[in-house]
Design an enzyme around this catalytic site. Sequence first.
Site, mmCIF file in Angstrom:
data_model
loop_
_atom_site.group_PDB
_atom_site.id
_atom_site.type_symbol
_atom_site.label_atom_id
_atom_site.label_comp_id
_atom_site.label_asym_id
_atom_site.label_seq_id
_atom_site.Cartn_x
_atom_site.Cartn_y
_atom_site.Cartn_z
ATOM 1 N N HIS A 13 0.839 -1.208 0.000
ATOM 2 C CA HIS A 13 0.000 0.000 0.000
ATOM 3 C C HIS A 13 0.870 1.254 0.000
ATOM 4 C CE1 HIS A 13 -3.075 -2.601 2.344
ATOM 5 N NE2 HIS A 13 -3.520 -2.490 1.109
ATOM 6 N N LYS A 37 -15.835 -7.623 4.295
ATOM 7 C CA LYS A 37 -14.609 -7.903 5.036
ATOM 8 C C LYS A 37 -14.799 -7.629 6.526
ATOM 9 C CE LYS A 37 -11.397 -6.718 1.298
ATOM 10 N NZ LYS A 37 -10.271 -5.844 0.923
ATOM 11 N N ARG A 86 -1.834 -6.405 -8.039
ATOM 12 C CA ARG A 86 -0.801 -7.375 -7.686
ATOM 13 C C ARG A 86 -0.768 -8.550 -8.646
ATOM 14 N NH1 ARG A 86 -2.993 -8.899 -2.042
ATOM 15 N NH2 ARG A 86 -4.765 -8.922 -3.430
ATOM 16 N N SER A 124 -3.317 -7.858 3.037
ATOM 17 C CA SER A 124 -3.609 -7.612 4.448
ATOM 18 C C SER A 124 -4.171 -8.850 5.131
ATOM 19 C CB SER A 124 -4.584 -6.441 4.593
ATOM 20 O OG SER A 124 -3.978 -5.245 4.163
#
Length: 156
Positions: A13, A37, A86, A124
Amino acid sequence: MYTGTFDPVHYGHLDVIERGSKLFDKLIVGVGINPDKKTLFTIEERVRLIETVAAGWPNVEVQSFEGLAVRFVRDSGARIMLRGLRTLSDMEYEFTMSLMNLAQDPAIETLFLMAKEEFSHVSSSLLRQIAALDGNLTKFLPQPVLDALKERARRP
């Protein structure tokens, strides 16, 4: 505008934030809530952690928001959503999201930055799992975030 949940913020990040801060006069990091989430840190804690580790970039501002990211971007007056990619699966998800955002507001464009190789596998959720099992995260997290994650992972 760079939006996400950032739970926790990691070097991947921060790489996008640093690169974005060089591309734009002002970069707002929008810390949001994703109903899909379950977060480890509160939104206020995530904002504080990002403010701490991004303090070296004077043109970066951190704000929390609720609701749709595209609405937050529009309401802030920004016109570009910055996103990090990514993997190929990220590309598919982010491409679909950018099309939906464009349908919500045609004036907002999405700009993608490819992750550097050393961050392409970092997420994360994976870092939270490693922390829960007391793994070594020093390569992935700045010290203030690492300390906060270790402390949080110790709690029942």
